[in-house]
Design a protein around this motif. Structure first.
Motif, PDB file in Angstrom:
ATOM      1  N   ASP A 189     100.621  62.046  16.553  1.00 51.81           N
ATOM      2  CA  ASP A 189      99.587  61.791  16.798  1.00 51.81           C
ATOM      3  C   ASP A 189      97.931  63.426  16.899  1.00 51.81           C
ATOM      4  OD1 ASP A 189     100.323  64.190  18.333  1.00 51.81           O
ATOM      5  OD2 ASP A 189     100.738  62.870  20.231  1.00 51.81           O
ATOM      6  N   ASP A 190      97.423  63.773  17.140  1.00 55.70           N
ATOM      7  CA  ASP A 190      96.330  64.767  16.784  1.00 55.70           C
ATOM      8  C   ASP A 190      97.108  65.539  16.835  1.00 55.70           C
ATOM      9  OD1 ASP A 190      94.514  62.893  15.947  1.00 55.70           O
ATOM     10  OD2 ASP A 190      93.726  62.735  18.093  1.00 55.70           O
ATOM     11  N   THR A 191      98.663  65.364  17.928  1.00 57.94           N
ATOM     12  CA  THR A 191      98.563  66.969  18.444  1.00 57.94           C
ATOM     13  C   THR A 191      99.965  66.816  17.442  1.00 57.94           C
ATOM     14  OG1 THR A 191      97.891  67.235  20.293  1.00 57.94           O
ATOM     15  CG2 THR A 191      99.326  68.355  20.154  1.00 57.94           C
ATOM     16  N   TYR A 192     100.616  66.636  17.724  1.00 60.42           N
ATOM     17  CA  TYR A 192     102.150  66.396  16.422  1.00 60.42           C
ATOM     18  C   TYR A 192     102.137  65.297  15.827  1.00 60.42           C
ATOM     19  CZ  TYR A 192     102.794  68.846  21.330  1.00 60.42           C
ATOM     20  OH  TYR A 192     102.659  69.777  22.412  1.00 60.42           O
ATOM     21  N   GLU A 193     103.315  66.813  14.559  1.00 59.92           N
ATOM     22  CA  GLU A 193     103.810  65.281  13.820  1.00 59.92           C
ATOM     23  C   GLU A 193     104.979  64.623  13.870  1.00 59.92           C
ATOM     24  OE1 GLU A 193     105.134  67.628  10.603  1.00 59.92           O
ATOM     25  OE2 GLU A 193     102.990  68.262   9.816  1.00 59.92           O
ATOM     26  N   ALA A 194     104.686  63.247  13.598  1.00 60.80           N
ATOM     27  CA  ALA A 194     106.251  62.142  13.698  1.00 60.80           C
ATOM     28  C   ALA A 194     107.291  63.449  13.897  1.00 60.80           C
ATOM     29  CB  ALA A 194     106.233  61.630  12.834  1.00 60.80           C
TER      30      ALA A 194
END
Length: 338
Positions: A7-12
């Motif tokens: 998402d906009d904050t974390y990588e998968a």
């Protein structure tokens, strides 16, 4: 295995955990502190309300006494002037944000004031006190504490029923023979705020069997929701819901689906028009997300995929009563079913 989409904050990411995994709620992020916890006589108290996380905002402070209004200072603190009267005040932070990821806590503090009498002369120039008269009762007794009180002071009424009886009704009349508002503490105890002038207290007691017969035709459904908590208490049974009630712009908002369905209704959602339809007690109530409910001055909103409405809407439209506990930030919704 724990996975998370990007998402906009974390990588998968994907992580395999071997053994046990313990997930605990974060520490409660909001605190309210007074520079004076006790006072003798009138004075000013400075209140500091802080949040340790950016997504949780403190929007104001309210007092358990509606006549006391804290004022925000330029440095972000709050000031409040308290009168020369014996009383305990509870100051609670108004919070904007989701507290479901945080542990239990109370964003409030107490300040106790004891009345200060004048010693500058032989006469007592302090505030006047008024008498509390109790009428004659049958099948039980009542007591009041204190027997004399200043205007604004809390008075406690305690009932002691005779064997086989229980308290049926308590009324308090002021000097103009108008009803004084009572707050129920438990089945045998009430409190009220002393008005200016003497008051009279009357109580009636009834046999337990007769009281049970009178209430047999009525059943009540009680729902308790706490700001920031996903635990919903329905008739003293805890249910974990997928979202929690919140405070937005000084208004308490509750998820309408769980409240309506618990009270025996049904909720329909039209995604195309963003219209919510409630079916309860033979009524059909329609509202649109984002469209202001004129009677309440606020529009239904979607939070975490759920529709929220002001709690007063529940009381008015679903035929229930609503009580608010500032100290625990808990909403109690009660509906009598006959």
């Amino acid at each position: 295995i724990i996975t998370r989409a990007e998402d906009d904050t974390y990588e998968a990411f994907s992580q395999t955990i071997t053994g046990g995994l313990v997930i605990t709620a974060a520490d409660y992020p909001v605190s309210v502190v007074a520079d004076k916890e006790t006072m003798r006589g009138a004075g000013t108290v400075k209140l500091t309300a802080d949040s340790t996380v950016d997504e949780i905002k403190v929007t104001g402070i309210v007092c358990s006494d509606d006549s006391i209004k804290p004022t925000k200072n330029e440095d972000g603190t709050y000031s409040v002037s308290l009168p020369n009267a014996t009383k305990t005040y509870i100051f609670t932070a108004q919070i904007d944000g989701d507290l479901s990821n945080y542990g239990e806590g109370t964003a409030s503090c107490t300040v106790s004031v004891s009345r200060k009498k004048s010693s500058s002369s032989s006469s007592d120039t302090s505030a006047p006190t008024y008498g509390v008269n109790t009428g004659k009762t049958e099948n039980g007794k009542i007591s009041v504490t204190p027997a004399k009180a200043e205007a604004g002071e809390k008075v406690t009424i305690k009932a002691t029923p005779d064997s086989g009886y229980q308290l049926d009704k308590v009324t308090v009349k002021d000097k103009d023979n108008s009803n004084v508002k009572l707050t129920k503490v438990n089945d045998d105890e009430y409190t009220f705020t002393m008005p200016k002038g003497k008051v009279s207290v009357d109580a009636t007691f009834v046999q337990k069997d007769a009281a049970d017969d009178n209430s047999a035709a009525e059943k009540s459904k009680v729902i308790k929701l706490q700001i920031g908590s996903r635990i919903v208490n329905v008739d003293n049974e805890a249910v974990i819901y997928d979202t929690a009630p919140v405070i937005r712009n000084d208004r308490t908002l509750v998820p309408i689906r769980i409240v309506t369905e618990t009270l025996g209704g049904k909720v329909d959602w039209n995604g195309a028009t963003k219209e919510v339809t409630l079916h309860i007690d033979g009524k059909e109530i329609k509202m649109t997300v984002g469209k202001t409910l004129e009677k309440y001055g606020v529009a239904p909103v979607i939070i975490d995929g759920r529709t929220f409405v002001p709690v007063r809407f529940v009381a008015d439209e679903l035929g229930a009563t609503v009580a608010w506990d500032d100290a625990t930030k808990t909403v109690t919704i009660t509906k009598i079913e006959k």
